[in-house]
Design an enzyme around this catalytic site. Structure first.
Site, PDB file in Angstrom:
ATOM      1  N   SER A 107      -9.480  -1.460  26.467  1.00 27.55           N
ATOM      2  CA  SER A 107      -9.847  -2.268  25.295  1.00 27.55           C
ATOM      3  C   SER A 107     -10.712  -3.454  25.671  1.00 27.55           C
ATOM      4  O   SER A 107     -10.291  -4.288  26.481  1.00 27.55           O
ATOM      5  CB  SER A 107      -8.602  -2.862  24.630  1.00 27.55           C
ATOM      6  OG  SER A 107      -7.784  -1.871  24.137  1.00 27.55           O
ATOM      7  N   HIS A 129     -12.821   0.759  21.240  1.00 29.85           N
ATOM      8  CA  HIS A 129     -12.978   1.826  22.234  1.00 29.85           C
ATOM      9  C   HIS A 129     -14.113   2.716  21.753  1.00 29.85           C
ATOM     10  O   HIS A 129     -14.186   3.053  20.586  1.00 29.85           O
ATOM     11  CB  HIS A 129     -11.718   2.685  22.319  1.00 29.85           C
ATOM     12  CG  HIS A 129     -10.517   1.954  22.817  1.00 29.85           C
ATOM     13  ND1 HIS A 129     -10.020   2.111  24.077  1.00 29.85           N
ATOM     14  CD2 HIS A 129      -9.721   1.052  22.208  1.00 29.85           C
ATOM     15  CE1 HIS A 129      -8.963   1.344  24.226  1.00 29.85           C
ATOM     16  NE2 HIS A 129      -8.757   0.682  23.106  1.00 29.85           N
ATOM     17  N   HIS A 145      -4.943   7.425  23.872  1.00 30.17           N
ATOM     18  CA  HIS A 145      -3.626   6.803  23.959  1.00 30.17           C
ATOM     19  C   HIS A 145      -2.564   7.727  23.379  1.00 30.17           C
ATOM     20  O   HIS A 145      -2.806   8.427  22.397  1.00 30.17           O
ATOM     21  CB  HIS A 145      -3.608   5.477  23.183  1.00 30.17           C
ATOM     22  CG  HIS A 145      -4.533   4.447  23.717  1.00 30.17           C
ATOM     23  ND1 HIS A 145      -5.840   4.345  23.301  1.00 30.17           N
ATOM     24  CD2 HIS A 145      -4.359   3.468  24.647  1.00 30.17           C
ATOM     25  CE1 HIS A 145      -6.424   3.341  23.942  1.00 30.17           C
ATOM     26  NE2 HIS A 145      -5.557   2.802  24.771  1.00 30.17           N
ATOM     27  N   TYR A 205      -0.098   6.709  21.681  1.00 30.94           N
ATOM     28  CA  TYR A 205       0.248   6.263  20.316  1.00 30.94           C
ATOM     29  C   TYR A 205      -0.716   6.794  19.258  1.00 30.94           C
ATOM     30  O   TYR A 205      -0.414   6.759  18.071  1.00 30.94           O
ATOM     31  CB  TYR A 205       0.314   4.721  20.227  1.00 30.94           C
ATOM     32  CG  TYR A 205      -0.989   3.997  20.495  1.00 30.94           C
ATOM     33  CD1 TYR A 205      -2.031   4.006  19.573  1.00 30.94           C
ATOM     34  CD2 TYR A 205      -1.168   3.290  21.667  1.00 30.94           C
ATOM     35  CE1 TYR A 205      -3.220   3.354  19.824  1.00 30.94           C
ATOM     36  CE2 TYR A 205      -2.343   2.615  21.937  1.00 30.94           C
ATOM     37  CZ  TYR A 205      -3.376   2.663  21.009  1.00 30.94           C
ATOM     38  OH  TYR A 205      -4.552   2.020  21.272  1.00 30.94           O
ATOM     39  N   GLU A 206      -1.864   7.297  19.678  1.00 34.45           N
ATOM     40  CA  GLU A 206      -2.783   7.877  18.704  1.00 34.45           C
ATOM     41  C   GLU A 206      -2.295   9.252  18.247  1.00 34.45           C
ATOM     42  O   GLU A 206      -2.843   9.821  17.299  1.00 34.45           O
ATOM     43  CB  GLU A 206      -4.184   8.015  19.313  1.00 34.45           C
ATOM     44  CG  GLU A 206      -4.877   6.678  19.556  1.00 34.45           C
ATOM     45  CD  GLU A 206      -6.212   6.847  20.260  1.00 34.45           C
ATOM     46  OE1 GLU A 206      -7.232   7.009  19.570  1.00 34.45           O
ATOM     47  OE2 GLU A 206      -6.232   6.834  21.506  1.00 34.45           O
ATOM     48  N   ALA A 217      -6.144  -3.792  28.944  1.00 32.12           N
ATOM     49  CA  ALA A 217      -5.743  -5.111  28.458  1.00 32.12           C
ATOM     50  C   ALA A 217      -4.224  -5.069  28.372  1.00 32.12           C
ATOM     51  O   ALA A 217      -3.660  -4.054  27.970  1.00 32.12           O
ATOM     52  CB  ALA A 217      -6.342  -5.371  27.090  1.00 32.12           C
ATOM     53  N   MET A 264      -0.078  -0.341  26.731  1.00 35.48           N
ATOM     54  CA  MET A 264       0.192   0.946  26.077  1.00 35.48           C
ATOM     55  C   MET A 264      -0.639   2.078  26.680  1.00 35.48           C
ATOM     56  O   MET A 264      -0.972   3.042  25.992  1.00 35.48           O
ATOM     57  CB  MET A 264      -0.114   0.836  24.578  1.00 35.48           C
ATOM     58  CG  MET A 264       0.569  -0.327  23.874  1.00 35.48           C
ATOM     59  SD  MET A 264      -0.003  -0.488  22.181  1.00 35.48           S
ATOM     60  CE  MET A 264       0.666  -2.115  21.753  1.00 35.48           C
ATOM     61  N   SER A 265      -0.969   1.959  27.943  1.00 33.82           N
ATOM     62  CA  SER A 265      -1.827   2.996  28.546  1.00 33.82           C
ATOM     63  C   SER A 265      -1.529   3.114  30.033  1.00 33.82           C
ATOM     64  O   SER A 265      -0.442   2.784  30.488  1.00 33.82           O
ATOM     65  CB  SER A 265      -3.295   2.618  28.336  1.00 33.82           C
ATOM     66  OG  SER A 265      -3.626   1.448  29.076  1.00 33.82           O
ATOM     67  N   ASN A 306      -3.223 -11.674  26.442  1.00 36.40           N
ATOM     68  CA  ASN A 306      -2.341 -12.539  25.631  1.00 36.40           C
ATOM     69  C   ASN A 306      -1.025 -12.654  26.370  1.00 36.40           C
ATOM     70  O   ASN A 306      -0.734 -11.842  27.228  1.00 36.40           O
ATOM     71  CB  ASN A 306      -2.099 -11.888  24.257  1.00 36.40           C
ATOM     72  CG  ASN A 306      -1.523 -10.473  24.401  1.00 36.40           C
ATOM     73  OD1 ASN A 306      -2.259  -9.509  24.626  1.00 36.40           O
ATOM     74  ND2 ASN A 306      -0.211 -10.360  24.318  1.00 36.40           N
ATOM     75  N   HIS A 329      -4.515  -7.617  17.687  1.00 41.30           N
ATOM     76  CA  HIS A 329      -5.525  -6.876  18.443  1.00 41.30           C
ATOM     77  C   HIS A 329      -6.788  -7.732  18.578  1.00 41.30           C
ATOM     78  O   HIS A 329      -7.496  -7.668  19.576  1.00 41.30           O
ATOM     79  CB  HIS A 329      -5.830  -5.555  17.732  1.00 41.30           C
ATOM     80  CG  HIS A 329      -6.747  -4.652  18.499  1.00 41.30           C
ATOM     81  ND1 HIS A 329      -6.473  -4.227  19.787  1.00 41.30           N
ATOM     82  CD2 HIS A 329      -7.941  -4.099  18.176  1.00 41.30           C
ATOM     83  CE1 HIS A 329      -7.458  -3.447  20.211  1.00 41.30           C
ATOM     84  NE2 HIS A 329      -8.356  -3.360  19.260  1.00 41.30           N
TER      85      HIS A 329
HETATM   86  N1  HPA Z   1       1.812  -5.632  24.567  1.00 41.46           N
HETATM   87  C1  HPA Z   1       1.479  -4.339  24.688  1.00 41.46           C
HETATM   88  N2  HPA Z   1       0.233  -3.934  24.869  1.00 41.46           N
HETATM   89  C2  HPA Z   1      -0.728  -4.867  24.920  1.00 41.46           C
HETATM   90  C3  HPA Z   1      -0.449  -6.232  24.792  1.00 41.46           C
HETATM   91  C4  HPA Z   1       0.900  -6.636  24.614  1.00 41.46           C
HETATM   92  O1  HPA Z   1       1.235  -7.833  24.493  1.00 41.46           O
HETATM   93  N3  HPA Z   1      -1.636  -6.895  24.890  1.00 41.46           N
HETATM   94  C5  HPA Z   1      -2.584  -5.952  25.080  1.00 41.46           C
HETATM   95  N4  HPA Z   1      -2.051  -4.724  25.102  1.00 41.46           N
END
Ligand code: HPA
Length: 272
Positions: free
Chosen positions: A29, A60, A82, A84-85, A112, A210-211, A234, A246
């Protein structure tokens, strides 16, 4: 694991390529900008490749970019698939299988991630030393093809010590301060609750995303050396008194773009 499909994808991609890529890049990302640094790029949209799934999340792109980066032949995924997709694990990891057939021996995986370690700050780059698979499944579940890899792969060196050492040296030479730690792979698509982040910290996690975990498992299965870099976009939930978005993830990755680019370019340029 459908080796016929893998071969057909690889043959199609090979027919478009000029050189043989030994280095693969997976750009997470907001980190896809790296593909713009590739010289004489050959762009191959995922949707044109037989058996490739299509990427759906914003931020993406959904294409392969092959060419020269710092004098090395590379192939980059600008955008990944991903879990989750809704893709199956074999679909999420399919491009890594194909990269191996194309000749990739070293894989640089980026993402990320949310910072779990309270010493981290948004904008930090973290070398992934190890991971925790918290996705509740594994991409290698199912029949195993011994010609591709072992039934019970060793994961103790899933992140190449040699590449980690190399990356630390590059950071030092660039005078770039970087973090190092354990990446926890969650399924998403929800960000974590504060309680979950606390739990993951207790379990030894430093960053959460998440990857990456599925791709690294498949790379380890095939003996590809992996270097993983997380951009801490973050602080994970519950650390600061603010909701996650996001948008924040994308804004932070944009802010550290320059450091990220110089770091990865230096790593690739001087790769052992
Ligand atoms: N949690 C999960 N996935 C993420 C985060 C997060 O805080 N930031 C970027 N991808």
């Amino acid at each position: 694991m459908n080796s016929k499909a893998m071969k057909e994808s690889a043959q199609y991609i090979e027919s478009k390529l000029e050189g043989k890529p030994a280095i693969g890049l997976i750009l997470g990302s907001g980190l896809g900008v790296l593909a713009e640094e590739i010289e004489d790029p050959i762009v191959i949209p995922y949707k044109s490749v037989p058996h490739f799934p299509e990427s759906t999340v914003s931020g993406h792109k959904g294409q392969l970019v092959a060419g020269r980066l710092e004098g090395k032949q590379v192939i980059a995924m600008q955008g990944r698939f991903h879990f989750y997709e809704g893709y199956r694990m074999d679909q999420v990891t399919f491009p890594v299988r194909v990269m191996k057939l194309l000749g990739v021996e070293e894989l640089l995986v980026t993402n990320a991630a949310g910072g779990i370690n309270e010493q981290f700050e948004p904008g930090d780059l973290m070398l992934i030393e190890d991971h925790i698979n918290n996705m509740g499944t594994n991409p290698l579940i199912g029949p195993n093809d011994e010609e591709i890899g072992p039934r019970f792969p060793d994961m103790s060196q899933a992140y190449s010590r040699e590449l980690l050492k190399h990356a630390r040296k590059c950071a030092e030479e660039l005078d770039l301060s970087i973090q190092q730690g354990v990446y926890v792979g969650n399924t998403g698509p929800t960000y974590e609750t504060g309680a979950e982040v606390k739990m993951l910290r207790t379990l030894g996690g430093d960053a959460v995303g998440m990857s990456t975990v599925p791709e690294v498992i498949v790379a380890a299965h095939m003996g590809i050396k992996v270097l993983g870099i997380s951009c801490i976009s973050n602080m994970a939930a519950g650390i600061l008194d603010q909701p996650l978005s996001h948008q924040e993830v994308i804004e932070t990755t944009e802010r550290v773009r320059q450091d990220f680019l110089s770091f990865v370019k230096k790593i690739v340029k001087t790769l052992p």
